[in-house]
Write a protein that holds these residues in place. Structure first.
Motif, PDB file in Angstrom:
ATOM      1  N   LEU A  88      31.002  48.403  29.502  1.00  0.00           N
ATOM      2  CA  LEU A  88      32.462  48.483  29.618  1.00  0.00           C
ATOM      3  C   LEU A  88      32.817  49.777  30.328  1.00  0.00           C
ATOM      4  N   PHE A  89      33.948  49.763  31.040  1.00  0.00           N
ATOM      5  CA  PHE A  89      34.389  50.972  31.746  1.00  0.00           C
ATOM      6  C   PHE A  89      34.930  51.948  30.713  1.00  0.00           C
ATOM      7  N   LEU A  92      38.577  53.463  30.647  1.00  0.00           N
ATOM      8  CA  LEU A  92      39.721  52.553  30.617  1.00  0.00           C
ATOM      9  C   LEU A  92      39.885  51.951  29.224  1.00  0.00           C
ATOM     10  N   ILE A 100      41.446  45.138  35.236  1.00  0.00           N
ATOM     11  CA  ILE A 100      41.201  45.872  36.480  1.00  0.00           C
ATOM     12  C   ILE A 100      40.593  44.993  37.577  1.00  0.00           C
ATOM     13  N   GLY A 101      39.727  44.052  37.184  1.00  0.00           N
ATOM     14  CA  GLY A 101      39.159  43.146  38.186  1.00  0.00           C
ATOM     15  C   GLY A 101      40.227  42.297  38.868  1.00  0.00           C
ATOM     16  N   LYS A 104      42.727  44.714  40.972  1.00  0.00           N
ATOM     17  CA  LYS A 104      42.265  45.402  42.173  1.00  0.00           C
ATOM     18  C   LYS A 104      41.567  44.456  43.150  1.00  0.00           C
ATOM     19  N   VAL A 105      40.829  43.485  42.631  1.00  0.00           N
ATOM     20  CA  VAL A 105      40.074  42.603  43.532  1.00  0.00           C
ATOM     21  C   VAL A 105      40.927  41.418  43.973  1.00  0.00           C
ATOM     22  N   LYS A 107      44.222  41.155  43.452  1.00  0.00           N
ATOM     23  CA  LYS A 107      45.596  41.601  43.702  1.00  0.00           C
ATOM     24  C   LYS A 107      46.628  40.839  42.852  1.00  0.00           C
ATOM     25  N   ARG A 149      36.261  40.337  30.034  1.00  0.00           N
ATOM     26  CA  ARG A 149      36.403  40.964  31.356  1.00  0.00           C
ATOM     27  C   ARG A 149      35.859  40.055  32.459  1.00  0.00           C
ATOM     28  N   MET A 153      38.120  36.990  35.739  1.00  0.00           N
ATOM     29  CA  MET A 153      37.989  36.721  37.171  1.00  0.00           C
ATOM     30  C   MET A 153      37.957  35.226  37.462  1.00  0.00           C
TER      31      MET A 153
END
Lengths: 240, 222
Positions: A88-89, A92, A100-101, A104-105, A107, A149, A153
């Motif tokens: 895990l990040f 964050l 975050i995925g 940022k990826v 949008k 997480r 996606m």
């Protein structure tokens, strides 16, 4: 969904994978077992390009991973991965780890990403932990966040690399339960694990790997109760 | 007359210049250090070579020699004074040389910080389809930055002290102004003592601010 043809992988002189060929159908749950050093983790890591195949062909969801022209980042949006050490990040929050995925990826707008993340966290049983940091959670909780997480996606395939090996025994069950739910919902899964109970109960097919090769594969019941090869027999005798 | 009180405005003007050069050099050294660190970690070999050569050259020669060479030596073979102006060139060159010198050390601080972030973090970012830039920007650098704060503060303190080496090449700052005052008043002991005290106050407040910053990051983000 996944097609692997004659996959070889070497690290320098050391050949880890010596020609793996297999096929994973849509909605199939494949469990990969084998002794440590057999190449099962390397095989899994090749499937999302964390390791680059030395030779052979990997096709996932219609894209050829081993083709240098393939956009690896496009492909990875379709292939989720859960690690033994959760990863895990750490800087964050739990909610941010999941959003975050998509943000940022892909949008995705913040409000939409948060909504999806909350649903996924509810699904893995972690309501109320959104504002916590990974270090404040138990291993089992962290691994469930890691699953959320990946799911955020919207992958077609989920890869699990010994997801319960780093957990205290009492936390293994909660992670396996989440994975079982995913399997029932029809997720295509490739799971490297030592949890034979999970393999037997949830797996549609078990692959036994040793020394960089697939020694034997079959439906769990048959493979566990009546293994054909000596190497499979001696491995199962040691762990069952 | 009290030499200190009488010349205090001159010395404070020197302090102002020292602070200005310090701020410029600290900002530039971080920018240069970040770029060079990313180049050193690049998969493109020529970028690695350039960055490595830069770091080695600036770390292996004295800052004072670098300043003399670039500020006073270069105008002997190139018409840099005409390009940039007789008064501007020495100031620009001195500030840039100082920044490049400190940047070489910052390069290694940032590189070590990036390498210190667990490999699994990068792999997890890749597994959710982040590209190299996104992985660096959102996952690796924020975590690396936290552990880089103490060595970066050290380097910033060093940079403030190193601005005193601008005086020998004729750049006006605190030491330069101090020498002028001493030449007029002969009050060496009092003036050097005051100059040392001024540097101390500057750097001591910087390190106090840094430990406050570090504590805050520790509380907010584990």
């Amino acid at each position: 969904m996944i097609n692997v043809k004659d996959l070889h992988k070497s690290f320098g002189e050391n050949e880890i994978l010596k020609g793996i060929s297999t096929h994973v159908a849509e909605k199939e749950v494949v469990v990969v077992i084998g002794p440590s050093g057999s190449g099962k983790s390397t095989f899994l890591r090749c499937l999302n390009g964390l390791e680059t195949a030395t030779s052979g062909e990997i096709e996932i969801a219609g894209m050829v991973l081993t083709d240098p022209k393939t956009n690896i980042h496009m492909l990875r949006q379709h292939v989720g991965m859960v690690f033994q050490q959760f990863n895990l990040f750490r800087h964050l929050t739990i909610l941010e780890n999941v959003t975050i995925g998509p943000r940022k990826v892909k949008k995705v707008a913040l409000a939409e990403a948060n909504k999806v993340a909350r649903e996924l966290l509810a699904k893995v049983g972690l309501v109320g932990k959104e504002a916590s940091y990974p270090d404040e959670l138990s291993g089992g909780q962290q691994q469930r966040v890691a699953i959320a997480r990946s799911l955020a996606m919207g992958p077609n395939v989920m890869l699990f690399d010994e997801p319960t090996s780093a957990l205290d025994p009492e936390m293994v069950g909660e992670v396996l339960q989440v994975m079982k739910t995913l399997a029932i919902e029809g997720m295509t899964m490739v799971v490297v694990t030592h949890e034979m109970g999970f393999a037997r109960e949830v797996g549609h097919r078990v692959i036994f790997m040793d020394d960089g090769l697939i020694v034997e594969e079959g439906v769990p019941k048959a493979l566990f109760s009546d293994p054909q090869r000596d190497r499979t027999k001696s491995f199962l005798a040691k762990i069952l | 007359m009290d030499p200190i009180r009488q010349n205090l405005p001159v010395l404070l003007d020197g302090l102002r210049l020292t602070i200005q050069y310090s701020i410029v050099a600290i900002i530039l050294m971080v920018v240069i250090g970040l770029v060079a660190a990313l180049m050193r970690l690049s998969t493109v070999a020529p970028l690695r070579w350039i960055a490595t050569a830069y770091v080695e050259i600036f770390r292996s020669t004295p800052l004072l020699v670098q300043l003399f060479f670039i500020v006073l030596g270069l105008p002997a073979i190139l018409p840099v004074n005409q390009w940039f102006g007789q008064l501007t060139y020495p100031i620009l060159a001195a500030a840039l040389t100082l920044s490049l010198n400190e940047g070489a050390y910052v390069t290694e601080i940032i590189r070590a910080g990036i390498l210190g972030v667990d490999r699994g973090q990068k792999e997890a970012a890749q597994s959710i389809a982040m590209n190299g830039f996104q992985t660096m920007r959102y996952i690796v650098l924020p975590q690396a930055f936290k552990r880089m704060i103490p060595p970066l503060v050290n380097q910033a303190a060093q940079t403030i002290k190193d601005t005193s080496l601008l005086a020998p090449v004729g750049i006006a700052e605190l030491v330069y102004k101090g020498e002028i005052v001493i030449a007029e008043t002969f009050a060496s002991f009092a003036i050097w003592g005051l100059i040392a005290a001024l540097y101390f106050v500057l750097i001591f407040s910087l390190s106090k601010f840094a430990s406050y910053l570090e504590r805050r990051l520790q509380v907010d983000k584990r």
